[in-house]
Motif scaffolding. Structure first.
Motif, PDB file in Angstrom:
ATOM      1  N   PRO A   1      21.813  24.207  41.793  1.00 44.65           N
ATOM      2  CA  PRO A   1      20.523  23.951  42.438  1.00 44.65           C
ATOM      3  C   PRO A   1      19.994  25.103  43.283  1.00 44.65           C
ATOM      4  CG  PRO A   1      21.939  22.027  42.616  1.00 44.65           C
ATOM      5  CD  PRO A   1      22.782  23.117  42.050  1.00 44.65           C
ATOM      6  N   ASP A   2      20.859  25.841  43.947  1.00 40.95           N
ATOM      7  CA  ASP A   2      20.443  26.948  44.796  1.00 40.95           C
ATOM      8  C   ASP A   2      20.484  28.230  43.970  1.00 40.95           C
ATOM      9  OD1 ASP A   2      20.136  28.963  46.690  1.00 40.95           O
ATOM     10  OD2 ASP A   2      21.364  27.965  48.202  1.00 40.95           O
ATOM     11  N   SER A   3      19.333  28.865  43.763  1.00 39.28           N
ATOM     12  CA  SER A   3      19.262  30.038  42.883  1.00 39.28           C
ATOM     13  C   SER A   3      19.266  31.360  43.638  1.00 39.28           C
ATOM     14  CB  SER A   3      18.006  29.944  42.015  1.00 39.28           C
ATOM     15  OG  SER A   3      16.834  29.937  42.824  1.00 39.28           O
ATOM     16  N   ARG A   4      19.552  31.342  44.938  1.00 40.38           N
ATOM     17  CA  ARG A   4      19.540  32.577  45.720  1.00 40.38           C
ATOM     18  C   ARG A   4      20.698  33.497  45.327  1.00 40.38           C
ATOM     19  NH1 ARG A   4      19.862  30.680  51.714  1.00 40.38           N
ATOM     20  NH2 ARG A   4      21.083  29.003  50.720  1.00 40.38           N
ATOM     21  N   SER A   5      20.482  34.800  45.496  1.00 46.72           N
ATOM     22  CA  SER A   5      21.529  35.781  45.222  1.00 46.72           C
ATOM     23  C   SER A   5      22.608  35.716  46.299  1.00 46.72           C
ATOM     24  CB  SER A   5      20.931  37.186  45.173  1.00 46.72           C
ATOM     25  OG  SER A   5      20.011  37.310  44.107  1.00 46.72           O
ATOM     26  N   ASN A   6      23.786  36.168  45.921  1.00 45.45           N
ATOM     27  CA  ASN A   6      24.953  36.105  46.804  1.00 45.45           C
ATOM     28  C   ASN A   6      25.289  37.455  47.427  1.00 45.45           C
ATOM     29  OD1 ASN A   6      25.723  33.292  46.438  1.00 45.45           O
ATOM     30  ND2 ASN A   6      26.248  33.866  44.347  1.00 45.45           N
ATOM     31  N   PRO A   7      25.947  37.439  48.567  1.00 43.89           N
ATOM     32  CA  PRO A   7      26.157  36.301  49.465  1.00 43.89           C
ATOM     33  C   PRO A   7      24.858  35.860  50.118  1.00 43.89           C
ATOM     34  CG  PRO A   7      26.963  38.305  50.475  1.00 43.89           C
ATOM     35  CD  PRO A   7      26.581  38.667  49.079  1.00 43.89           C
ATOM     36  N   LEU A   8      24.808  34.618  50.511  1.00 39.56           N
ATOM     37  CA  LEU A   8      23.568  34.047  51.039  1.00 39.56           C
ATOM     38  C   LEU A   8      23.245  34.542  52.436  1.00 39.56           C
ATOM     39  CD1 LEU A   8      24.089  30.308  49.958  1.00 39.56           C
ATOM     40  CD2 LEU A   8      22.990  32.160  48.679  1.00 39.56           C
ATOM     41  N   VAL A   9      24.264  34.976  53.157  1.00 41.98           N
ATOM     42  CA  VAL A   9      24.090  35.378  54.559  1.00 41.98           C
ATOM     43  C   VAL A   9      24.757  36.726  54.783  1.00 41.98           C
ATOM     44  CG1 VAL A   9      23.925  33.019  55.444  1.00 41.98           C
ATOM     45  CG2 VAL A   9      26.170  34.090  55.206  1.00 41.98           C
ATOM     46  N   PRO A  10      24.336  37.463  55.814  1.00 40.42           N
ATOM     47  CA  PRO A  10      24.964  38.754  56.098  1.00 40.42           C
ATOM     48  C   PRO A  10      26.272  38.571  56.844  1.00 40.42           C
ATOM     49  CG  PRO A  10      23.254  38.320  57.705  1.00 40.42           C
ATOM     50  CD  PRO A  10      23.186  37.184  56.714  1.00 40.42           C
ATOM     51  N   LEU A  11      27.071  39.635  56.890  1.00 40.90           N
ATOM     52  CA  LEU A  11      28.225  39.634  57.770  1.00 40.90           C
ATOM     53  C   LEU A  11      27.741  39.531  59.212  1.00 40.90           C
ATOM     54  CD1 LEU A  11      30.378  42.498  56.200  1.00 40.90           C
ATOM     55  CD2 LEU A  11      30.981  40.069  56.246  1.00 40.90           C
TER      56      LEU A  11
END
Length: 255
Positions: A39-49
């Motif tokens: 369902p979530d099509s965002r590129s990885n990783p979703l968040v920064p370090l």
């Protein structure tokens, strides 16, 4: 003992007088493709370090539960090679992973078949199941690790596993004071989850009433379907909110 969640399953662990880095995943936010058909099509990783990778470049020792790219990646290898330990950084891994780790340029890689004592810390490998059926077979071998040291809590890092007999055996054998579980409910377009769900976390708590649980591997990869809020709400519904800690990226827990 102090456990700092960096991101996903990456931990900075202060244990037995040593600084341990566990499963480093240092890719820049959005630099890897999304896992398809979820369902979530965002590129990885979703968040920064939450902190610069260079600040994690000089642990005393590195522990790798397995080599999937969200637990060990090229940016992490390059950062660690440039750190204080360089190519001679001590690395502990599961059987079968030495050759691939060495291919990045590291020379001090030890595969743990059962138990190893490193500078006063006893590290015991445990097993797990990274899913069931055909998907579980494709995901391959994964490991967890139990830690014991004088004047420290017993720690069990379960790794990428669902609730299964391997986890039951580890909990029974080690009776950990603290258990770290990967609880993002990761799931592909088909098949069952490949790491723990909220229901699995409940099972850990019910099976060992004495262990404190730390839930990680959340909100960093697009196929992880359990959010921190979802997990927290379920723990509250089950009356386990005081047993399960769900750290934010960059947060340190002391035990």
């Amino acid at each position: 003992m102090k456990i700092t969640l960096i991101r996903n399953a990456t931990l900075w662990l202060e244990y037995g007088g040593l600084h341990w880095l566990v499963d480093p995943f240092f890719a820049d936010q959005g630099s890897n493709p999304a896992i398809p058909q979820v369902p979530d099509s965002r590129s990885n990783p979703l968040v920064p370090l939450p902190i610069p990778a260079v600040s994690l470049s000089s642990p005393d020792i590195l522990l790798l539960t397995h080599l999937h790219p969200d637990h060990w990646d090229e940016p992490a290898a390059k950062t660690l090679l440039a750190g204080r330990g360089g190519s001679q950084l001590p690395i502990l891994a599961q059987p079968g992973d030495r050759e691939r780790i060495a291919s990045f340029g590291f020379s001090d890689v030890t595969e743990i078949e059962k138990t190893l004592i490193y500078k006063g810390v006893t590290v015991t490998r445990t097993s797990g199941q990274h899913g069931v059926g055909e998907i579980g077979q494709k995901m391959g071998q994964v490991s967890g690790f139990a830690f014991r040291a004088e004047n420290e809590p017993t720690l069990y890092i379960a790794g990428d596993t669902i609730w299964c007999d391997d986890v039951v055996q580890a909990l029974d054998a080690h009776r950990p004071d603290v258990t770290v579980v990967n609880a993002g409910g990761a799931q592909f377009g088909e098949g069952d989850p490949i790491i723990m769900t909220p229901e699995d976390v409940v099972s850990v708590c019910r099976h060992n009433a004495d262990t404190a649980v730390v839930a990680v591997h959340l909100e960093a990869i697009n196929h992880c379907r359990t959010s921190r809020d979802t997990l927290a709400n379920e723990m509250k519904r089950q009356g386990l909110q005081d047993r399960v800690r769900i750290p934010a990226d960059g947060e340190t827990l002391a035990f």
